[in-house]
Design an enzyme around this catalytic site. Structure first.
Site, PDB file in Angstrom:
ATOM      1  N   HIS A  46      17.137 -20.128 -41.669  1.00 43.45           N
ATOM      2  CA  HIS A  46      17.215 -19.503 -42.935  1.00 43.45           C
ATOM      3  C   HIS A  46      15.922 -18.849 -43.096  1.00 43.45           C
ATOM      4  O   HIS A  46      15.937 -17.519 -43.443  1.00 43.45           O
ATOM      5  CB  HIS A  46      17.205 -20.543 -43.865  1.00 43.45           C
ATOM      6  CG  HIS A  46      17.153 -20.155 -45.526  1.00 43.45           C
ATOM      7  ND1 HIS A  46      16.082 -19.933 -45.975  1.00 43.45           N
ATOM      8  CD2 HIS A  46      18.046 -19.605 -46.245  1.00 43.45           C
ATOM      9  CE1 HIS A  46      16.208 -19.288 -47.335  1.00 43.45           C
ATOM     10  NE2 HIS A  46      17.434 -19.329 -47.281  1.00 43.45           N
ATOM     11  N   HIS A  71      26.972 -25.783 -46.685  1.00 40.72           N
ATOM     12  CA  HIS A  71      25.892 -25.015 -46.756  1.00 40.72           C
ATOM     13  C   HIS A  71      24.668 -25.274 -45.764  1.00 40.72           C
ATOM     14  O   HIS A  71      24.277 -26.563 -45.816  1.00 40.72           O
ATOM     15  CB  HIS A  71      25.430 -25.055 -48.230  1.00 40.72           C
ATOM     16  CG  HIS A  71      24.068 -24.017 -48.412  1.00 40.72           C
ATOM     17  ND1 HIS A  71      22.998 -24.492 -48.712  1.00 40.72           N
ATOM     18  CD2 HIS A  71      23.999 -22.678 -48.592  1.00 40.72           C
ATOM     19  CE1 HIS A  71      22.154 -23.372 -48.801  1.00 40.72           C
ATOM     20  NE2 HIS A  71      22.887 -22.316 -48.859  1.00 40.72           N
TER      21      HIS A  71
END
Length: 255
Positions: free
Chosen positions: A62, A20
């Protein structure tokens, strides 16, 4: 390609371990350094996110702004790449372009969260130009955005459901004929949302009945990883790369 047809992106012998953001626990999330560490540990499925700069460059990052994890400030969509490229994650690692990551890690497969609408067309264009159809799965919290990616790219592109698609799948598990998009190859969900379980035996069974793989994020404790594998999930995304590798290895699943 129907959901019941295995997309080449999912060609992995058993549940998939995902790094991740490259393994965000060390504070270098979504940097080439993080993905290099993941690759050195044996990961070949990476999760990342993309935003488009003001001049249309596709950055693996992100947040909408640079503020949280870099030494710079501002919204990526408002800044040119010439300025964004000077930012440093944790004060030391540059932000990579997604195209650079595709080139540096030619054996890796990428789960890509399209964080904002301006990134959609550049991402589909990059996939088409590089021909990396089998290496990328596109998802988004926005089902509309995920569906738009599927329409733009066609059936060669692997996509997952957004929030609305997940809700529809959940309702179908209870016999409610909610609409769900055809053509997605997986559903990617948290283990629970606001204290309410999302992934349970019924949800996994419903997804599998439609030919959908179940990938769960972001799971960082060994007990939670083990419980999900016992439920029969098809992939786990983690920040704790060593922990997930150890759990998979103990079960004979690491490969």
């Amino acid at each position: 390609m129907s959901a019941l047809t295995q997309h080449p992106y999912l060609d992995h012998p058993g549940p998939i371990p995902f790094a991740h953001r490259g393994g965000a626990s060390d504070g270098l999330e979504n940097t080439a350094a993080a993905f290099r560490r993941a690759a050195a540990l044996g990961y070949r499925y990476f999760e990342t996110d993309v935003h488009a700069t003001a001049d249309g460059r596709l950055v693996a990052f992100h947040d909408a702004t640079l503020d949280r994890v870099t030494d710079a400030r501002g919204r990526i969509v408002d800044l040119p790449w010439s300025q964004v490229r000077r930012a440093r994650v944790a004060g030391r690692e540059p932000l990579p372009l997604f195209e650079e990551l595709l080139e540096e890690f030619p054996e890796a497969r990428w789960n890509v969260d399209v964080k904002a609408a301006p990134a959609l067309i550049p991402l589909v264009g990059l996939i088409r130009r590089t021909g990396c159809w089998d290496r990328v799965c596109v998802g988004s919290f926005s089902e509309r955005r995920a569906a738009a990616a599927a329409r733009l790219a066609g059936p060669r592109l692997a996509t997952s459901y957004g929030v609305r698609g997940v809700l529809g799948l959940r309702l179908r598990g209870y016999g409610i004929p909610a609409p769900v998009r055809r053509g997605a190859v997986c559903v990617q969900v948290p283990r629970a949302q606001n204290g309410v379980p999302v992934v349970d035996e019924r949800f996994v069974r419903t997804a599998h009945a439609r030919g959908l793989k179940v990938h769960v994020w972001t799971v960082n404790e060994a007990d939670g990883m083990a419980a999900l594998l016992d439920l029969g999930v098809d992939g786990i995304m983690t920040d704790q790369l060593d922990t997930l590798r150890a759990v998979f290895t103990a079960r004979g699943l690491w490969c």
